[in-house]
Design a protein around this motif. Structure first.
Motif, PDB file in Angstrom:
ATOM      1  N   HIS A 229      94.603   5.153  23.794  1.00  0.00           N
ATOM      2  CA  HIS A 229      93.678   4.023  23.927  1.00  0.00           C
ATOM      3  C   HIS A 229      92.252   4.489  24.061  1.00  0.00           C
ATOM      4  O   HIS A 229      91.325   3.890  23.504  1.00  0.00           O
ATOM      5  CB  HIS A 229      94.074   3.172  25.144  1.00  0.00           C
ATOM      6  CG  HIS A 229      95.292   2.341  24.906  1.00  0.00           C
ATOM      7  ND1 HIS A 229      95.435   1.537  23.814  1.00  0.00           N
ATOM      8  CD2 HIS A 229      96.428   2.206  25.626  1.00  0.00           C
ATOM      9  CE1 HIS A 229      96.610   0.933  23.858  1.00  0.00           C
ATOM     10  NE2 HIS A 229      97.238   1.325  24.949  1.00  0.00           N
ATOM     11  N   VAL A 230      92.071   5.591  24.791  1.00  0.00           N
ATOM     12  CA  VAL A 230      90.701   6.093  24.978  1.00  0.00           C
ATOM     13  C   VAL A 230      90.126   6.529  23.645  1.00  0.00           C
ATOM     14  O   VAL A 230      88.975   6.248  23.304  1.00  0.00           O
ATOM     15  CB  VAL A 230      90.705   7.246  25.998  1.00  0.00           C
ATOM     16  CG1 VAL A 230      89.424   8.039  25.942  1.00  0.00           C
ATOM     17  CG2 VAL A 230      90.905   6.686  27.388  1.00  0.00           C
ATOM     18  N   ARG A 231      90.971   7.219  22.852  1.00  0.00           N
ATOM     19  CA  ARG A 231      90.476   7.681  21.557  1.00  0.00           C
ATOM     20  C   ARG A 231      90.144   6.501  20.648  1.00  0.00           C
ATOM     21  O   ARG A 231      89.133   6.485  19.967  1.00  0.00           O
ATOM     22  CB  ARG A 231      91.532   8.569  20.906  1.00  0.00           C
ATOM     23  CG  ARG A 231      90.916   9.745  20.176  1.00  0.00           C
ATOM     24  CD  ARG A 231      91.947  10.738  19.791  1.00  0.00           C
ATOM     25  NE  ARG A 231      92.439  11.488  20.938  1.00  0.00           N
ATOM     26  CZ  ARG A 231      93.167  12.616  20.818  1.00  0.00           C
ATOM     27  NH1 ARG A 231      93.484  13.064  19.636  1.00  0.00           N
ATOM     28  NH2 ARG A 231      93.585  13.250  21.870  1.00  0.00           N
ATOM     29  N   LEU A 232      90.977   5.497  20.605  1.00  0.00           N
ATOM     30  CA  LEU A 232      90.690   4.310  19.794  1.00  0.00           C
ATOM     31  C   LEU A 232      89.409   3.636  20.238  1.00  0.00           C
ATOM     32  O   LEU A 232      88.603   3.198  19.420  1.00  0.00           O
ATOM     33  CB  LEU A 232      91.849   3.307  19.914  1.00  0.00           C
ATOM     34  CG  LEU A 232      93.072   3.621  19.070  1.00  0.00           C
ATOM     35  CD1 LEU A 232      94.163   2.602  19.353  1.00  0.00           C
ATOM     36  CD2 LEU A 232      92.701   3.570  17.599  1.00  0.00           C
ATOM     37  N   ALA A 233      89.218   3.569  21.574  1.00  0.00           N
ATOM     38  CA  ALA A 233      87.996   2.938  22.071  1.00  0.00           C
ATOM     39  C   ALA A 233      86.768   3.722  21.643  1.00  0.00           C
ATOM     40  O   ALA A 233      85.754   3.151  21.244  1.00  0.00           O
ATOM     41  CB  ALA A 233      88.056   2.832  23.598  1.00  0.00           C
ATOM     42  N   LEU A 234      86.882   5.041  21.733  1.00  0.00           N
ATOM     43  CA  LEU A 234      85.738   5.869  21.327  1.00  0.00           C
ATOM     44  C   LEU A 234      85.407   5.645  19.859  1.00  0.00           C
ATOM     45  O   LEU A 234      84.244   5.507  19.491  1.00  0.00           O
ATOM     46  CB  LEU A 234      86.063   7.349  21.544  1.00  0.00           C
ATOM     47  CG  LEU A 234      85.797   7.881  22.960  1.00  0.00           C
ATOM     48  CD1 LEU A 234      86.231   9.330  23.061  1.00  0.00           C
ATOM     49  CD2 LEU A 234      84.324   7.734  23.304  1.00  0.00           C
ATOM     50  N   GLN A 235      86.452   5.603  19.031  1.00  0.00           N
ATOM     51  CA  GLN A 235      86.217   5.362  17.602  1.00  0.00           C
ATOM     52  C   GLN A 235      85.552   4.021  17.386  1.00  0.00           C
ATOM     53  O   GLN A 235      84.629   3.878  16.597  1.00  0.00           O
ATOM     54  CB  GLN A 235      87.535   5.351  16.847  1.00  0.00           C
ATOM     55  CG  GLN A 235      88.113   6.710  16.606  1.00  0.00           C
ATOM     56  CD  GLN A 235      89.579   6.581  16.270  1.00  0.00           C
ATOM     57  OE1 GLN A 235      89.979   5.541  15.738  1.00  0.00           O
ATOM     58  NE2 GLN A 235      90.343   7.594  16.584  1.00  0.00           N
ATOM     59  N   PHE A 236      86.048   3.018  18.101  1.00  0.00           N
ATOM     60  CA  PHE A 236      85.493   1.672  17.930  1.00  0.00           C
ATOM     61  C   PHE A 236      84.017   1.653  18.265  1.00  0.00           C
ATOM     62  O   PHE A 236      83.196   1.131  17.511  1.00  0.00           O
ATOM     63  CB  PHE A 236      86.276   0.714  18.820  1.00  0.00           C
ATOM     64  CG  PHE A 236      85.757  -0.691  18.812  1.00  0.00           C
ATOM     65  CD1 PHE A 236      85.069  -1.182  19.918  1.00  0.00           C
ATOM     66  CD2 PHE A 236      85.940  -1.509  17.715  1.00  0.00           C
ATOM     67  CE1 PHE A 236      84.605  -2.482  19.917  1.00  0.00           C
ATOM     68  CE2 PHE A 236      85.462  -2.801  17.712  1.00  0.00           C
ATOM     69  CZ  PHE A 236      84.798  -3.297  18.817  1.00  0.00           C
ATOM     70  N   PHE A 237      83.681   2.257  19.365  1.00  0.00           N
ATOM     71  CA  PHE A 237      82.283   2.208  19.778  1.00  0.00           C
ATOM     72  C   PHE A 237      81.419   3.088  18.915  1.00  0.00           C
ATOM     73  O   PHE A 237      80.279   2.760  18.611  1.00  0.00           O
ATOM     74  CB  PHE A 237      82.147   2.597  21.260  1.00  0.00           C
ATOM     75  CG  PHE A 237      82.558   1.483  22.161  1.00  0.00           C
ATOM     76  CD1 PHE A 237      83.627   1.640  23.019  1.00  0.00           C
ATOM     77  CD2 PHE A 237      81.897   0.280  22.117  1.00  0.00           C
ATOM     78  CE1 PHE A 237      84.009   0.597  23.842  1.00  0.00           C
ATOM     79  CE2 PHE A 237      82.286  -0.768  22.922  1.00  0.00           C
ATOM     80  CZ  PHE A 237      83.343  -0.618  23.798  1.00  0.00           C
ATOM     81  N   SER A 238      81.972   4.238  18.534  1.00  0.00           N
ATOM     82  CA  SER A 238      81.170   5.106  17.675  1.00  0.00           C
ATOM     83  C   SER A 238      81.022   4.457  16.302  1.00  0.00           C
ATOM     84  O   SER A 238      79.992   4.580  15.655  1.00  0.00           O
ATOM     85  CB  SER A 238      81.807   6.491  17.556  1.00  0.00           C
ATOM     86  OG  SER A 238      83.016   6.383  16.843  1.00  0.00           O
ATOM     87  N   GLY A 239      82.041   3.715  15.845  1.00  0.00           N
ATOM     88  CA  GLY A 239      81.951   2.981  14.590  1.00  0.00           C
ATOM     89  C   GLY A 239      80.847   1.939  14.644  1.00  0.00           C
ATOM     90  O   GLY A 239      80.066   1.767  13.706  1.00  0.00           O
ATOM     91  N   LEU A 240      80.703   1.276  15.727  1.00  0.00           N
ATOM     92  CA  LEU A 240      79.656   0.273  15.924  1.00  0.00           C
ATOM     93  C   LEU A 240      78.280   0.920  15.847  1.00  0.00           C
ATOM     94  O   LEU A 240      77.406   0.458  15.117  1.00  0.00           O
ATOM     95  CB  LEU A 240      79.797  -0.358  17.309  1.00  0.00           C
ATOM     96  CG  LEU A 240      80.624  -1.635  17.441  1.00  0.00           C
ATOM     97  CD1 LEU A 240      80.536  -2.134  18.873  1.00  0.00           C
ATOM     98  CD2 LEU A 240      80.096  -2.718  16.499  1.00  0.00           C
TER      99      LEU A 240
END
Lengths: 94, 552
Positions: free
Chosen positions: A56-67
């Motif tokens: 979940h942490v990795r997905l969150a990081l991707q999401f925010f870095s994608g933004l």
């Protein structure tokens, strides 16, 4: 000597746990039931956090870095960077 | 977790605060006082500055843990009840016979949920059998249980010289010294043990008259009346003083006997916050200005019920303020000095002397002989008209059997000792010793970091424990160290404020108190009950904020 002190200290900690939760007044088999239920719940929490929190942490990081990456001019490099990681995770999450 | 015996002695029933508008002018129809109470001449000495009561609050996590503890034990209570209902477990409580199962239930199962599922588990801490005089030390009979406190058996062994921190033995008169008790033995051989009658029917012995005169002299009032039982003094005499159409203003934390007497009297009861003079004044103003609820007729009488020392908190009443209020609004005051007579005051005459107030300002002085005098019974003292009225109209005086002669003589000798009338300095020494013991014990406990409630001068010292598990562990640990303490929990106290209550006695010596303090220190560290965050000074009373809203 140190082991003995440690064991005494752990015994005292267990006693505090009994007092604070109110288990102290119950009969031994009731204490066992409560301890078993509590240990089971704690084990489940630990297992869940061990398995799922990194994902979940990795997905969150991707999401925010994608933004944040979407706002920059040079999106190409960041998209390329995010791509391989997402595709490599597919088998694990499925 | 206190039991009915505990409840009967020390229980506090809490009632909700009603806010209605009432009106009254100070007419007293058919009252026992039909003239305005004249202000007694002041004694010339200023009222003593009372120490502040302290009611420190515990850290928030303690309250949360208390609720969690109770919640878990309640869950297990439901589980055990389920097992009993299903039949997997033997049911020890009373049950109807099979033939009666179709009838209306006789034993309300759920009402006793708390008793069955929490009190029974831990009831070895109460009702411990004592086999010696309950002086500063006593002997305890050892008892063990095989089925988790449902039944006990005595092992035959006696635990000797347990230090007694629970008896109301403030001046140490619970003793079996043959010299001191010589007069009691003489009166026993002269009058016998039983009276076999009420005061009205051939039960009025000359020794009773002697006692009543002595009590009146001790308190500085005109006359007094004594009864065989302290609880019955309150519960049977308040109905004789007030009735329907009267108003009773009673403190939040009054004893069960006062509450019972107030309810039996059929008067309207309003409750004010504990020791809060703004709350009391607000109620008085509403009562005087609005009168009775629907008709707005004036109240026949307004009676304020307070206690000298509140035995669960150890706080002192604010007597000078209450007397000022009572004179301003023309109400009557009933002061219950059960714990404070003999225990406070420079010469042991109670809160009236402690504050330097004229005893004629208090309309009804009530007290018991059970605590400081080492006997049994109660008294009501005041003006002669009041006492003569009560002799005829009080249920307790008319129907209660008279006080037993050796008990009467014990009170007489104790009172003479305190007054110094027996020629020795023994009484004075005891009073001084009590003051010293109380100061020492309280200050040491405060230093150690326990949360203590109450006034600096009160010999009743509640030590807050909060958590149900710790309350029980505390009592057992102290007994293992050979010290007997009284612990009280729900329902005698609020659910989050379970406590251990210490009663310091003049008979405790300094080494005994030091031993107790040492044990308390160790137990406090072992159980982690030193919750105080305010060492070493006392906080000012929490009830100082203004409660009364100015509405004009």
């Amino acid at each position: 000597m140190d082991v003995k002190n440690m064991r005494e200290y752990l015994g005292w900690l267990y006693y505090q746990y009994l007092l604070v939760t109110g288990i102290y007044v119950l009969e031994p088999w009731e204490k066992s039931i409560f301890n078993a239920v509590l240990v089971t719940m704690v084990a489940m929490v630990i297992y869940t956090s061990y398995v799922f929190v990194p994902i979940h942490v990795r997905l969150a990081l991707q999401f925010f870095s994608g933004l944040c990456g979407g706002q920059h001019e040079s999106t190409m490099t960041l998209m390329n960077w995010g791509g391989p990681i997402i595709s490599s995770h597919h088998p694990a999450t499925n | 977790m206190a039991r009915t015996a505990e409840l009967a002695q020390n229980g506090h029933v809490r009632h909700a605060l009603n806010q209605n508008n009432v009106k009254n002018i100070a007419t007293t129809k058919n009252g026992f006082h039909n003239k305005v109470v004249k202000n007694g001449t002041s004694t010339g000495t200023r009222p003593q500055r009372r120490g502040e009561d302290s009611f420190e609050q515990a850290p928030m996590h303690v309250a949360v843990l208390t609720y969690i503890g109770f919640g878990i034990v309640t869950l297990f209570g439901y589980f055990r009840d389920f097992l009993r209902a299903v039949g997997l477990e033997k049911c020890h409580v009373a049950q109807e016979r099979d033939e009666q199962k179709d009838f209306v239930p006789l034993y309300q199962d759920f009402e006793n949920f708390y008793t069955r599922n929490l009190y029974m588990r831990v009831r070895d801490n109460w009702n411990r059998p004592i086999c010696s005089v309950p002086g500063p030390v006593f002997d305890l009979m050892e008892r063990v249980t095989d089925d988790y406190n449902w039944t006990y058996r005595l092992t035959g062994k006696t635990i000797k010289n347990v230090i007694n921190m629970g008896s109301y033995n403030y001046l140490g008169f619970a003793e079996n010294n043959a010299d001191f008790l010589q007069t009691v033995a003489d009166k026993l051989s002269k009058y016998g043990a039983g009276v076999c009658g009420t005061r009205q029917e051939l039960g009025n012995l000359s020794i009773h008259e002697e006692l009543e005169q002595l009590v009146a002299e001790f308190l500085g009032v005109e006359s007094s009346l004594t009864f065989g039982m302290g609880f019955a003094t309150n519960s049977m005499n308040i109905p004789a003083l007030v009735g329907k159409g009267c108003l009773i203003l009673s403190d939040e934390l009054n004893h069960a006997s006062l509450v019972l007497g107030a309810r039996l009297s059929a008067a309207t009861i309003r409750v004010f916050k504990h020791n809060n003079m703004q709350s009391l004044e607000k109620l008085l103003r509403e009562a005087v200005s609005s009168g009775q609820p629907r008709t707005h007729r004036p109240w026949k009488k307004i009676l304020i019920l307070v206690e000298g020392i509140y035995s669960m908190e150890g706080s002192l009443v604010r007597l000078p303020e209450i007397i000022a209020l009572k004179k301003k609004y023309k109400a009557y005051l009933f002061l219950d000095e059960a714990h404070s007579i003999g225990a406070v005051g420079p010469s042991g005459r109670g809160v009236v002397e402690h504050f330097g107030v004229d005893p004629r300002d208090v309309d009804v002085l009530m007290g018991t002989f059970t605590k400081s005098f080492g006997a049994a019974g109660g008294y009501i003292a005041g003006k002669k008209e009041l006492v003569d009225y009560l002799r005829t109209y009080s249920h307790s005086a008319v129907y209660g059997s008279a006080m037993s002669p050796p008990i009467t003589e014990q009170i007489i000798r104790a009172m003479k000792c305190i007054m110094g009338a027996d020629g020795t300095k023994e009484g004075h020494q005891r009073v001084q010793q009590l003051v010293e013991n109380v100061r020492y014990f309280r200050s040491r406990l405060q230093e150690m970091g326990f949360i203590i409630y109450g006034n600096v001068d009160s010999p009743v010292i509640p030590l807050l424990l909060y958590l149900p598990g710790k309350v029980v562990a505390f009592s057992r640990t102290m007994l293992q160290k050979n010290i007997g303490v009284v612990v009280v929990g729900f329902p005698a106290t609020p659910i989050t404020e379970a406590r251990a209550r210490f009663c310091v006695s003049a008979a405790h010596t300094r080494p005994m108190l030091d031993k107790v303090l040492q044990a308390l220190n160790e137990t406090g560290d072992l159980l982690r009950v030193k919750f105080s965050r305010h060492r070493p000074s006392l906080r000012p009373a929490l009830y100082d904020e203004t409660d009364y809203e100015l509405d004009s």
